[in-house]
Design a protein around this motif. Sequence first.
Motif, PDB file in Angstrom:
ATOM      1  N   GLN A 157       0.826  -1.202   0.000  1.00 30.68           N
ATOM      2  CA  GLN A 157       0.000   0.000   0.000  1.00 30.68           C
ATOM      3  C   GLN A 157       0.862   1.255   0.000  1.00 30.68           C
ATOM      4  N   GLN A 158       1.994   1.188   0.678  1.00 35.53           N
ATOM      5  CA  GLN A 158       2.890   2.343   0.768  1.00 35.53           C
ATOM      6  C   GLN A 158       3.513   2.690  -0.586  1.00 35.53           C
ATOM      7  N   ALA A 159       3.400   1.786  -1.568  1.00 39.47           N
ATOM      8  CA  ALA A 159       3.974   2.038  -2.892  1.00 39.47           C
ATOM      9  C   ALA A 159       2.985   2.711  -3.832  1.00 39.47           C
ATOM     10  N   LEU A 160       1.727   2.883  -3.429  1.00 41.04           N
ATOM     11  CA  LEU A 160       0.719   3.456  -4.316  1.00 41.04           C
ATOM     12  C   LEU A 160       1.050   4.892  -4.703  1.00 41.04           C
ATOM     13  N   ILE A 161       1.652   5.650  -3.782  1.00 35.82           N
ATOM     14  CA  ILE A 161       2.039   7.020  -4.105  1.00 35.82           C
ATOM     15  C   ILE A 161       3.031   7.021  -5.263  1.00 35.82           C
ATOM     16  N   THR A 162       4.024   6.147  -5.176  1.00 35.01           N
ATOM     17  CA  THR A 162       5.022   6.055  -6.231  1.00 35.01           C
ATOM     18  C   THR A 162       4.403   5.563  -7.532  1.00 35.01           C
ATOM     19  N   LYS A 163       3.544   4.553  -7.453  1.00 36.29           N
ATOM     20  CA  LYS A 163       2.892   4.011  -8.646  1.00 36.29           C
ATOM     21  C   LYS A 163       2.106   5.103  -9.377  1.00 36.29           C
ATOM     22  N   ASN A 164       1.298   5.846  -8.652  1.00 34.73           N
ATOM     23  CA  ASN A 164       0.467   6.861  -9.287  1.00 34.73           C
ATOM     24  C   ASN A 164       1.305   7.936  -9.965  1.00 34.73           C
ATOM     25  N   LYS A 165       2.397   8.310  -9.329  1.00 40.97           N
ATOM     26  CA  LYS A 165       3.263   9.330  -9.924  1.00 40.97           C
ATOM     27  C   LYS A 165       3.935   8.797 -11.182  1.00 40.97           C
ATOM     28  N   TRP A 166       4.504   7.604 -11.110  1.00 43.81           N
ATOM     29  CA  TRP A 166       5.235   7.062 -12.239  1.00 43.81           C
ATOM     30  C   TRP A 166       4.321   6.656 -13.389  1.00 43.81           C
ATOM     31  N   ASP A 167       3.103   6.184 -13.094  1.00 41.37           N
ATOM     32  CA  ASP A 167       2.158   5.833 -14.154  1.00 41.37           C
ATOM     33  C   ASP A 167       1.796   7.043 -15.006  1.00 41.37           C
ATOM     34  N   ASN A 168       1.872   8.223 -14.422  1.00 41.87           N
ATOM     35  CA  ASN A 168       1.540   9.450 -15.136  1.00 41.87           C
ATOM     36  C   ASN A 168       2.763  10.170 -15.698  1.00 41.87           C
ATOM     37  N   ASP A 169       3.898   9.494 -15.652  1.00 43.04           N
ATOM     38  CA  ASP A 169       5.143  10.084 -16.157  1.00 43.04           C
ATOM     39  C   ASP A 169       5.692   9.179 -17.265  1.00 43.04           C
ATOM     40  N   PRO A 170       5.558   9.575 -18.533  1.00 40.09           N
ATOM     41  CA  PRO A 170       6.028   8.727 -19.642  1.00 40.09           C
ATOM     42  C   PRO A 170       7.487   8.331 -19.535  1.00 40.09           C
ATOM     43  N   SER A 171       8.314   9.185 -18.940  1.00 38.59           N
ATOM     44  CA  SER A 171       9.729   8.851 -18.821  1.00 38.59           C
ATOM     45  C   SER A 171       9.950   7.662 -17.895  1.00 38.59           C
ATOM     46  N   GLU A 172       8.971   7.408 -17.007  1.00 37.18           N
ATOM     47  CA  GLU A 172       9.088   6.281 -16.082  1.00 37.18           C
ATOM     48  C   GLU A 172       8.455   5.011 -16.644  1.00 37.18           C
ATOM     49  N   THR A 173       7.780   5.112 -17.774  1.00 35.44           N
ATOM     50  CA  THR A 173       7.113   3.950 -18.358  1.00 35.44           C
ATOM     51  C   THR A 173       7.644   3.673 -19.758  1.00 35.44           C
ATOM     52  N   VAL A 174       7.209   4.484 -20.742  1.00 38.56           N
ATOM     53  CA  VAL A 174       7.615   4.259 -22.125  1.00 38.56           C
ATOM     54  C   VAL A 174       9.125   4.385 -22.276  1.00 38.56           C
ATOM     55  N   GLY A 175       9.702   5.389 -21.618  1.00 37.44           N
ATOM     56  CA  GLY A 175      11.147   5.581 -21.721  1.00 37.44           C
ATOM     57  C   GLY A 175      11.922   4.404 -21.176  1.00 37.44           C
ATOM     58  N   ARG A 176      11.495   3.896 -20.035  1.00 37.85           N
ATOM     59  CA  ARG A 176      12.192   2.743 -19.448  1.00 37.85           C
ATOM     60  C   ARG A 176      11.996   1.494 -20.306  1.00 37.85           C
ATOM     61  N   LYS A 177      10.801   1.326 -20.849  1.00 41.53           N
ATOM     62  CA  LYS A 177      10.547   0.163 -21.708  1.00 41.53           C
ATOM     63  C   LYS A 177      11.510   0.153 -22.887  1.00 41.53           C
ATOM     64  N   ASN A 178      11.684   1.307 -23.522  1.00 42.12           N
ATOM     65  CA  ASN A 178      12.604   1.396 -24.649  1.00 42.12           C
ATOM     66  C   ASN A 178      14.024   1.084 -24.213  1.00 42.12           C
ATOM     67  N   TYR A 179      14.400   1.583 -23.053  1.00 46.02           N
ATOM     68  CA  TYR A 179      15.755   1.325 -22.585  1.00 46.02           C
ATOM     69  C   TYR A 179      15.962  -0.166 -22.307  1.00 46.02           C
ATOM     70  N   LEU A 180      15.042  -0.771 -21.570  1.00 43.53           N
ATOM     71  CA  LEU A 180      15.211  -2.157 -21.146  1.00 43.53           C
ATOM     72  C   LEU A 180      15.167  -3.130 -22.314  1.00 43.53           C
ATOM     73  N   GLU A 181      14.360  -2.848 -23.314  1.00 45.28           N
ATOM     74  CA  GLU A 181      14.182  -3.792 -24.413  1.00 45.28           C
ATOM     75  C   GLU A 181      15.067  -3.488 -25.623  1.00 45.28           C
ATOM     76  N   ASN A 182      15.717  -2.337 -25.655  1.00 40.96           N
ATOM     77  CA  ASN A 182      16.526  -1.981 -26.816  1.00 40.96           C
ATOM     78  C   ASN A 182      17.946  -1.549 -26.439  1.00 40.96           C
ATOM     79  N   ILE A 183      18.070  -0.420 -25.760  1.00 51.62           N
ATOM     80  CA  ILE A 183      19.397   0.106 -25.446  1.00 51.62           C
ATOM     81  C   ILE A 183      20.186  -0.859 -24.570  1.00 51.62           C
ATOM     82  N   CYS A 184      19.517  -1.408 -23.574  1.00 47.48           N
ATOM     83  CA  CYS A 184      20.183  -2.371 -22.683  1.00 47.48           C
ATOM     84  C   CYS A 184      20.706  -3.572 -23.454  1.00 47.48           C
ATOM     85  N   ILE A 185      19.934  -4.049 -24.431  1.00 47.73           N
ATOM     86  CA  ILE A 185      20.351  -5.187 -25.238  1.00 47.73           C
ATOM     87  C   ILE A 185      21.611  -4.845 -26.034  1.00 47.73           C
ATOM     88  N   GLU A 186      21.691  -3.610 -26.523  1.00 47.19           N
ATOM     89  CA  GLU A 186      22.878  -3.188 -27.256  1.00 47.19           C
ATOM     90  C   GLU A 186      24.117  -3.221 -26.362  1.00 47.19           C
TER      91      GLU A 186
END
Length: 350
Positions: A157-186
């Motif tokens: 429950q204590q993580a809901l504050i962080t979840k709500n903030k990051w869910d509304n921040d594209p850099s914490e979602t789409v940006g990380r997805k691109n990094y983890l699935e592409n740049i990291c692989i490189e």
Amino acid sequence: MSLCSSVIKTLIFFTCSLHLSSADTHSLKYFFTGVTPGINFPEFTLVGQVDGAQFVYYDSNIRKMIPTTEWIQKYVEEDYWNRETQKLQGNQGNIKASVDILMQRFNQTTGVHTVQLMYGCEFDDDGTVRGYRQEGYDGEDFISLDLKTETWTAAKQQALITKNKWDNDPSETVGRKNYLENICIEWLKMYMSYGRETLERKDPPTASVFQKHSPSPEVVCHATGFFPKEVTISWRKDGEDVNEDVELRETLPNEDRSFQKRSILKVPAEDLQKHTYTCVIQHSSLKEELVLEVPKGGGLMPIIVGVLVALVVLVAVVAGIMVWKKKNSGERWKEADVKFSENRFTLSNS
């Protein structure tokens, strides 16, 4: 909880989880931990791994990111170490702030507490790629990124504050997805090219089976000296698979950068006399599975059956490997890794 038990719990949290994958899977992992001050342990540490083998290390005592294997030291320029050292020195303050924030959220004012992060990527030889980012607090799940839905999953429950903030921040979602699935692989493929001779070697296990009679009858199958990390240990009774009363321990590193693992089977002594039990070990270095028969005579004398090869002993710098296992699910956590320069430690407190 005592100081000692809390630290032990933290270390277990980071060493007990594994992602079992095929021998043709390669991974890049970074593990971070922040600990409350006042104990004989660095307040901030980083361990980086390629295919389960450590290659970089940093802690808040030495305040420098250092190579721990020859191949990375050979190919990476000095500017790289200076640049990443500066980034990690800056992250120390961020993770310290995260510890303070979470202590407030959990209404804690004293005691030993830890913030942990693991993130990274892996790819199979068939082209399949995966990325992970997971965070924990005091040895338990806190929040993780679901790359399929591009949302964060709060385990507390204590993580809901962080979840709500990051869910509304594209850099914490789409940006990380691109990094983890592409740049990291490189980056992973680049590191694989640097350390190919070491990382793609095949060292077969040496194995033994022995019986223990205290406190309850059990049989231990132990494999050691193998590389790469992925190995399968199973049991058979009169040729049939045995899945009950089996305890499979975590895969642990040896000082020579090989690995070891054991499996424990609880079985009544009379059953050992009536039936034939075997331990079966499968590893990519073996042309066929290794089968060890459990002795019927009992005792502690091991049966050494494995194939032993000469191992090239590299300079070993063993650090606390940080990984945690999922508490409320039967599935094991997949280990997470990523280039640490992309990391953002600070959790939202608003």
